[in-house]
Design a protein around this motif. Structure first.
Motif, short mmCIF file in Angstrom:
data_model
loop_
_atom_site.label_atom_id
_atom_site.label_comp_id
_atom_site.label_asym_id
_atom_site.label_seq_id
_atom_site.Cartn_x
_atom_site.Cartn_y
_atom_site.Cartn_z
N ALA A 1 1.02 -0.73 0.31
CA ALA A 1 -0.05 -0.48 -0.34
C ALA A 1 0.94 1.20 -0.49
N ASP A 2 2.12 1.27 0.88
CA ASP A 2 2.91 2.67 0.69
C ASP A 2 3.35 2.52 -0.88
N GLU A 3 3.79 1.16 -0.89
CA GLU A 3 4.62 1.69 -2.46
C GLU A 3 3.63 2.37 -3.23
N ALA A 4 2.20 1.77 -3.09
CA ALA A 4 0.86 2.38 -4.46
C ALA A 4 0.96 3.44 -4.32
N LEU A 5 1.05 3.68 -3.08
CA LEU A 5 0.64 5.51 -2.65
C LEU A 5 1.58 6.26 -3.13
N ARG A 6 2.87 6.25 -3.38
CA ARG A 6 3.81 6.83 -3.65
C ARG A 6 3.25 6.42 -5.22
N ARG A 7 3.78 6.37 -5.29
CA ARG A 7 3.44 5.94 -7.46
C ARG A 7 2.14 6.62 -7.73
N TYR A 8 0.92 5.94 -7.70
CA TYR A 8 -0.10 6.44 -8.28
C TYR A 8 -1.19 7.19 -7.87
N GLY A 9 -0.81 7.90 -5.80
CA GLY A 9 -1.83 8.95 -5.22
C GLY A 9 -2.96 7.85 -5.23
N TYR A 10 -3.93 8.41 -3.87
CA TYR A 10 -4.60 7.74 -2.57
C TYR A 10 -5.44 7.49 -4.24
N GLN A 11 -6.03 8.88 -5.11
CA GLN A 11 -7.20 7.82 -6.15
C GLN A 11 -7.34 6.98 -6.86
N ALA A 12 -5.45 7.10 -7.33
CA ALA A 12 -6.06 5.56 -8.66
C ALA A 12 -5.97 5.13 -7.49
N VAL A 13 -4.84 4.79 -6.16
CA VAL A 13 -4.81 2.96 -5.73
C VAL A 13 -6.11 1.70 -5.68
N MET B 1 -7.98 -1.45 -4.24
CA MET B 1 -7.17 -3.34 -3.66
C MET B 1 -6.74 -3.93 -4.77
N ASP B 2 -7.34 -3.68 -6.24
CA ASP B 2 -6.28 -4.50 -7.21
C ASP B 2 -4.90 -4.65 -7.12
N LYS B 3 -5.29 -3.17 -7.14
CA LYS B 3 -3.38 -3.11 -7.46
C LYS B 3 -2.68 -3.03 -6.22
N VAL B 4 -2.67 -2.95 -5.15
CA VAL B 4 -2.33 -3.53 -3.75
C VAL B 4 -1.88 -5.20 -3.74
N ALA B 5 -3.08 -5.42 -4.19
CA ALA B 5 -3.09 -7.21 -3.84
C ALA B 5 -2.29 -7.77 -5.39
N CYS C 1 0.58 -6.15 -5.99
CA CYS C 1 1.94 -5.69 -5.66
C CYS C 1 2.11 -6.54 -4.46
N SER C 2 1.73 -6.95 -3.16
CA SER C 2 1.46 -7.63 -2.43
C SER C 2 1.47 -9.40 -2.55
N GLY C 3 1.16 -9.45 -3.93
CA GLY C 3 1.56 -11.23 -4.47
C GLY C 3 0.19 -12.00 -3.70
N MET C 4 -0.89 -11.15 -3.42
CA MET C 4 -1.75 -12.18 -2.78
C MET C 4 -3.19 -11.45 -2.94
N SER C 5 -4.12 -12.35 -2.73
CA SER C 5 -5.50 -12.39 -3.71
C SER C 5 -6.58 -10.98 -2.69
N LYS C 6 -7.60 -10.79 -3.16
CA LYS C 6 -8.18 -9.73 -2.95
C LYS C 6 -7.99 -9.57 -1.63
N ARG C 7 -9.36 -11.08 -1.73
CA ARG C 7 -10.56 -11.40 -0.75
C ARG C 7 -9.13 -11.59 0.59
#
Length: 224
Positions: A35-47, A49-53, A55-61
């Motif tokens: 989430a930290d990496e995604a926030l810096r790259r995209y900005g909050y609005q564009a982040v 849960m799919d993108k965070v999933a 990056c983390s290598g985990m399922s959205k579930r």
């Protein structure tokens, strides 16, 4: 504020699914780092849960099992990265003033680390886009929910026979004069002189305590 960035290639991305050897704390930490990496790259609005999933290598579930919403995820990220940390016990401090200055030095060192400053910049850049982040940013004024300074100041006032009824406001004043000033400086300047920083923190702490005792001398009874 729109952030035009290229879609990053996450070298550490794994396929969906939770590695069986990963425990609860490790899963949460990996999600927060993503989430930290995604926030810096995209900005909050564009982040998403799919993108965070991704990056983390985990399922959205798995993400939703740990964090019920995107706002909960980023609230946890900011609290963990900015405010949830332990400070060393200063057993050899000769006076309460020395103890406070040491506490503020440690707090400032944490808040002005490069990775912390980059996260704060990312939050500020996105804060105008969404009410979510504006709400989260208000926690900066309080120095977080786990307020180390407030706990110290409350104990100090009680010790001197003046339980302070305006403890939150007083804590904000102390933070602004010391660690908060140094944090703002680090946000806008690439380099910080360590000796100058320590001197500013020490001066701010001493001035605050002098002012606090001056108020007590004018009103010996509990402040209204």
């Amino acid at each position: 504020m729109a952030m035009n960035v290229k879609e990053p290639q996450f070298s550490s991305c794994r396929g969906p699914g939770r590695p069986p050897e990963m425990d609860e704390c490790e899963r949460r930490e990996r999600i927060l780092s993503a989430a930290d990496e995604a926030l810096r790259r995209y900005g909050y609005q564009a982040v998403s849960m799919d993108k965070v999933a991704l990056c983390s290598g985990m399922s959205k579930r798995t993400l939703y099992q740990q964090f019920p919403s995107k706002q909960d995820l980023f609230q946890s990220l900011i609290e963990k990265r900015l405010f949830c940390f332990s400070l060393p016990v200063r057993e050899h401090a000769r006076t309460s003033e020395d103890e406070l200055i040491g506490l503020l030095d440690d707090l400032t060192a944490h808040l002005t680390r490069p990775e912390t400053i980059e996260l704060i910049r990312a939050i500020i850049a996105s804060a105008s886009e969404t009410e979510d982040l504006r709400d989260i940013m208000n926690s900066l004024k309080q120095c977080g929910k786990s307020n180390i300074l407030q706990a110290w100041l409350s104990a100090y006032c009680i010790q001197h026979g003046h339980p302070e009824t305006r403890i939150e406001r007083k804590t904000q004043q102390l933070f602004s004069m010391t660690a908060g000033e140094r944090m703002l400086h680090a946000l806008f300047h690439k380099e910080t002189d360590a000796e100058e920083s320590r001197a500013i923190i020490a001066d701010g702490a001493r001035l605050f305590l002098i002012g606090l005792h001056a108020e007590w001398s004018q009103s010996p009874v509990e402040n209204a």
